[in-house]
Design a protein around this motif. Sequence first.
Motif, PDB file in Angstrom:
ATOM      1  N   CYS A  11       0.847  -1.196   0.000  1.00  0.00           N
ATOM      2  CA  CYS A  11       0.000   0.000   0.000  1.00  0.00           C
ATOM      3  C   CYS A  11       0.886   1.251   0.000  1.00  0.00           C
ATOM      4  O   CYS A  11       1.824   1.358   0.795  1.00  0.00           O
ATOM      5  CB  CYS A  11      -0.918  -0.013   1.220  1.00  0.00           C
ATOM      6  N   GLN A  12       0.583   2.210  -0.878  1.00  0.00           N
ATOM      7  CA  GLN A  12       1.390   3.425  -0.985  1.00  0.00           C
ATOM      8  C   GLN A  12       1.114   4.402   0.157  1.00  0.00           C
ATOM      9  O   GLN A  12       1.890   5.322   0.370  1.00  0.00           O
ATOM     10  CB  GLN A  12       1.125   4.120  -2.327  1.00  0.00           C
ATOM     11  N   HIS A  13       0.027   4.172   0.895  1.00  0.00           N
ATOM     12  CA  HIS A  13      -0.268   5.067   2.010  1.00  0.00           C
ATOM     13  C   HIS A  13       0.245   4.517   3.334  1.00  0.00           C
ATOM     14  O   HIS A  13       0.999   5.183   4.031  1.00  0.00           O
ATOM     15  CB  HIS A  13      -1.772   5.338   2.101  1.00  0.00           C
ATOM     16  N   THR A  25      -3.949  -1.159  -8.899  1.00  0.00           N
ATOM     17  CA  THR A  25      -4.342  -0.874  -7.524  1.00  0.00           C
ATOM     18  C   THR A  25      -3.135  -0.352  -6.743  1.00  0.00           C
ATOM     19  O   THR A  25      -2.050  -0.928  -6.794  1.00  0.00           O
ATOM     20  CB  THR A  25      -4.892  -2.137  -6.845  1.00  0.00           C
ATOM     21  N   LYS A  26      -3.356   0.758  -6.012  1.00  0.00           N
ATOM     22  CA  LYS A  26      -2.267   1.376  -5.268  1.00  0.00           C
ATOM     23  C   LYS A  26      -2.434   1.226  -3.762  1.00  0.00           C
ATOM     24  O   LYS A  26      -1.456   1.293  -3.033  1.00  0.00           O
ATOM     25  CB  LYS A  26      -2.186   2.877  -5.586  1.00  0.00           C
ATOM     26  N   TYR A  27      -3.670   1.078  -3.297  1.00  0.00           N
ATOM     27  CA  TYR A  27      -3.948   1.113  -1.858  1.00  0.00           C
ATOM     28  C   TYR A  27      -4.618  -0.170  -1.422  1.00  0.00           C
ATOM     29  O   TYR A  27      -5.326  -0.836  -2.187  1.00  0.00           O
ATOM     30  CB  TYR A  27      -4.827   2.325  -1.524  1.00  0.00           C
ATOM     31  N   ASP A  30     -10.336   1.029   0.880  1.00  0.00           N
ATOM     32  CA  ASP A  30     -11.005   2.300   0.656  1.00  0.00           C
ATOM     33  C   ASP A  30     -10.515   3.374   1.636  1.00  0.00           C
ATOM     34  O   ASP A  30     -10.344   4.532   1.260  1.00  0.00           O
ATOM     35  CB  ASP A  30     -12.521   2.103   0.786  1.00  0.00           C
ATOM     36  N   CYS A  32      -7.542   3.728   3.106  1.00  0.00           N
ATOM     37  CA  CYS A  32      -6.216   4.227   2.719  1.00  0.00           C
ATOM     38  C   CYS A  32      -6.315   5.099   1.471  1.00  0.00           C
ATOM     39  O   CYS A  32      -5.599   6.098   1.348  1.00  0.00           O
ATOM     40  CB  CYS A  32      -5.253   3.078   2.468  1.00  0.00           C
ATOM     41  N   ALA A  33      -7.189   4.765   0.544  1.00  0.00           N
ATOM     42  CA  ALA A  33      -7.365   5.564  -0.666  1.00  0.00           C
ATOM     43  C   ALA A  33      -7.909   6.947  -0.305  1.00  0.00           C
ATOM     44  O   ALA A  33      -7.446   7.963  -0.834  1.00  0.00           O
ATOM     45  CB  ALA A  33      -8.298   4.855  -1.638  1.00  0.00           C
ATOM     46  N   LYS A  34      -8.889   7.005   0.606  1.00  0.00           N
ATOM     47  CA  LYS A  34      -9.456   8.283   1.035  1.00  0.00           C
ATOM     48  C   LYS A  34      -8.421   9.128   1.767  1.00  0.00           C
ATOM     49  O   LYS A  34      -8.301  10.341   1.539  1.00  0.00           O
ATOM     50  CB  LYS A  34     -10.667   8.055   1.930  1.00  0.00           C
ATOM     51  N   ALA A  36      -5.141   8.972   1.487  1.00  0.00           N
ATOM     52  CA  ALA A  36      -4.124   9.390   0.528  1.00  0.00           C
ATOM     53  C   ALA A  36      -4.640  10.559  -0.318  1.00  0.00           C
ATOM     54  O   ALA A  36      -3.896  11.496  -0.622  1.00  0.00           O
ATOM     55  CB  ALA A  36      -3.708   8.235  -0.361  1.00  0.00           C
ATOM     56  N   TYR A  37      -5.925  10.524  -0.673  1.00  0.00           N
ATOM     57  CA  TYR A  37      -6.520  11.609  -1.451  1.00  0.00           C
ATOM     58  C   TYR A  37      -6.508  12.905  -0.643  1.00  0.00           C
ATOM     59  O   TYR A  37      -6.173  13.972  -1.169  1.00  0.00           O
ATOM     60  CB  TYR A  37      -7.950  11.242  -1.845  1.00  0.00           C
TER      61      TYR A  37
END
Length: 140
Positions: A11-13, A25-27, A30, A32-34, A36-37
């Motif tokens: 995971c990039q975060h 897929t980077k994260y 959900d 971690c995606a939020k 990171a955003y």
Amino acid sequence: MSSNIKIKKICQHCGQEFIARTTVTKYCGDNCAKKAYKVKVRNEKIKSSEKQFALQKESIKPKSDLNSYFALKTLDYLTVKEAALLLKCDCRTIYLMVKSKRLPSINLSQRKTRILKKDIDALFETSQPDKESFTRTYSS
């Protein structure tokens, strides 16, 4: 259209290992995606604010400091505020000195009182008392 691909990724975060079902897929999820955003948007706002500050800083030219001691020493006529800065006192003190006639001034119009710098210098020029007048005053 689901994929049967299972790829191990990090995971990039949060940096945890997870199994991704697509190659982009980077994260890990959900949350971690939020997060990171939000970090990405925050960093963009900071960068735009820094750019705006740099533009403002370039457009503002530094003014010569008229309130500096050396700038005041070169002027012939002073405002009440400048005289207060020169004497290192409050503006009200200058107004009291003007009202009591200890400091000569000219009133050009309302809120336009000007004072000669020579008159301020004259405040500190005192004549030496004679020895005779000193002894006469204090010996009796």
